[in-house]
Design an enzyme around this catalytic site. Structure first.
Site, short mmCIF file in Angstrom:
data_model
loop_
_atom_site.label_atom_id
_atom_site.label_comp_id
_atom_site.label_asym_id
_atom_site.label_seq_id
_atom_site.Cartn_x
_atom_site.Cartn_y
_atom_site.Cartn_z
N LYS A 218 0.63 -1.30 0.03
CA LYS A 218 0.23 0.01 -0.01
C LYS A 218 0.39 1.36 0.43
O LYS A 218 0.95 2.10 -0.85
CB LYS A 218 -1.07 0.23 1.30
CG LYS A 218 -1.49 1.24 1.54
CD LYS A 218 -2.76 1.64 0.20
CE LYS A 218 -3.39 2.71 0.01
NZ LYS A 218 -4.23 2.53 1.51
N CYS A 272 -4.10 8.88 1.23
CA CYS A 272 -2.49 8.18 1.25
C CYS A 272 -1.99 8.57 1.04
O CYS A 272 -1.05 8.45 1.50
CB CYS A 272 -3.19 7.33 0.34
SG CYS A 272 -5.00 6.55 0.92
#
Length: 429
Positions: A218, A272
């Site tokens: 990720k 993010c």
């Protein structure tokens, strides 16, 4: 194993859609959040966030008795932790941000009393490498009567895995189902059980690896995007200095079959891309040189935008000598961190607008079609208005977020206005 009751800890932009999806596919879901307003809203069958199609799914799940929200965890067969992972306060300017796992630890402490043999715990929160193992250590500390993978391997009472979310705000409902999932268990059985759980609704592949690689996957995805955006942002600064239209330049360069330059903007925002690269830099500061530089480039872009605004104010006063700085009205278009959503987290547009409101001696207006009210911190310094009012009343227009509503504006209305377009939107109208 059959997972009949699922508990989701954290009912935000990831936790609530995930909880709703499990409920929609027949599982009994207990959502847990520390926010009383969120809990009450969900239990009414409503949602406290903006996400297309989610409201109908939540309403049906609550009406069918498949989803409820509570403040304190209850017994379940699987626990998914989807809480924030912020940074510790910066002590000295230039310090590398360090991740703060306090919310993950709080979630572990909260679910520990209701854990039982055979339960599965999955960390979904985007985390630095090693966070899943750390969470397992905390759980083992809180529940010494149970065994965990670190000491008992495949025979542990509790299974633990990491499965990072990989969805795009505004498309969460669709992507939760269709996207591949990376499953990183602390043991093979942990991975197998986590895969079985997600296959409840995931139509994409569930790709198994270890927890550390899943965590890094990720971070890698978002760091790659950050580096690509940094190139576009740096290119826009270079082109501005060389008097070149960066939007035309990128369009021409992208005609090459192996070139795909992204679009520049006022910075990088969201929970993010603006955050995850720092987890890598904090862990390996000597090795993550390119990633670190990209972060610095993107973090500095709002300052460049602010300088453009200051220059525009100065030039406006020269062109209008009868006016003073107090007579200038500036309108900022967009506060969200990306188009067509209400999410203001880590938003460069929000930070720029706040800075302008502080600097500007005159009136500062803001146009954000995706929110009804401004955050309390902005209420005294900004006025939320429709696009037409902003264009009519403002002397300087600052485009920050390319919302669909802004793409539909009549370009004629922009005549005789000073425009700073960080998205190249109005030059395309």
């Amino acid at each position: 194993m059959s997972f009949e009751t699922i508990s989701v800890i954290g009912l935000g932009y990831i936790g609530l859609p995930t909880a709703a999806m499990f409920a929609a596919y027949g599982k009994n879901v207990i959502g847990v959040d520390v926010n009383q307003h969120a809990v009450d809203t969900i239990n009414r069958g409503e949602i406290h966030i903006v996400e297309p199609d989610l409201d109908a799914i939540v309403h049906k799940a609550v009406s069918d008795g498949k989803l409820k929200a509570v403040l304190t965890p209850e017994a379940a067969d699987a626990f998914l932790i989807a809480v924030p992972t912020p940074f510790l306060p910066i002590v000295n300017e230039g310090d590398i941000p360090q991740p703060d796992l306090k919310y993950i630890q709080s979630a572990a402490k909260a679910i520990a009393p209701v854990l039982k043999k055979g339960d599965l715990v999955i960390l979904e929160s985007t985390s630095p490498v090693g966070a899943t193992e750390k969470m397992a250590d905390w759980l083992a500390e809180y529940r010494t009567d149970l065994t965990f993978p670190k000491t008992n391997g495949e025979e542990s009472d509790i299974r633990i895995a990491h499965c990072p979310e990989r969805v795009l705000p505004g498309h969460v409902v669709k992507e939760l189902v269709e996207n591949d999932r990376v499953i990183g268990g602390l043991t093979n059985k942990c991975s197998e059980q986590a895969t079985d759980l997600y296959k409840t609704f995931v139509q994409g592949d569930c790709v198994v690896t270890n927890a550390r690689t899943a965590e890094m996957a990720k971070l890698t995805e978002n760091s790659c995007r950050d580096v690509q955006i940094a190139f576009a942002n740096e290119l826009s600064i270079i082109c501005d200095k060389l008097d070149i239209d960066v939007w035309e330049l990128i369009s021409l360069a992208n005609r090459h079959p192996r070139i795909n330059i992204l679009q520049p903007g006022p910075g990088v925002g969201g929970h993010c891309i603006a955050v995850d690269p720092w987890f890598i830099v904090a862990k390996t500061p000597e090795q993550a040189r390119l990633i670190h530089t990209a972060r610095k480039v993107n973090d500095s872009k709002p300052l460049w935008v602010m300088n453009k605004v200051k220059v525009a104010i100065a030039e406006y006063l020269i062109a209008n000598p009868k006016k003073t700085a107090k007579d200038i009205t500036i309108a900022c278009f967009g506060l969200a961190f990306k188009p067509d959503i209400d999410d203001l987290r880590e938003s460069p547009a929000l930070n720029i607008t706040q800075a302008i409101a502080t600097m500007n001696a005159g009136i500062t207006l803001v146009v954000e079609p995706n929110i009804v009210n401004l955050p309390d911190s902005l209420n005294k310094r900004l006025t939320l208005v429709p696009s037409e009012v902003a264009i009519s009343d403002a002397d300087i227009l600052l485009m920050l977020v390319d919302h669909k509503e802004f793409k539909q504006l009549n370009k004629v209305l922009l005549n005789n206005k000073v425009i700073i377009d960080t998205k190249g939107l109005w030059s395309k109208l």
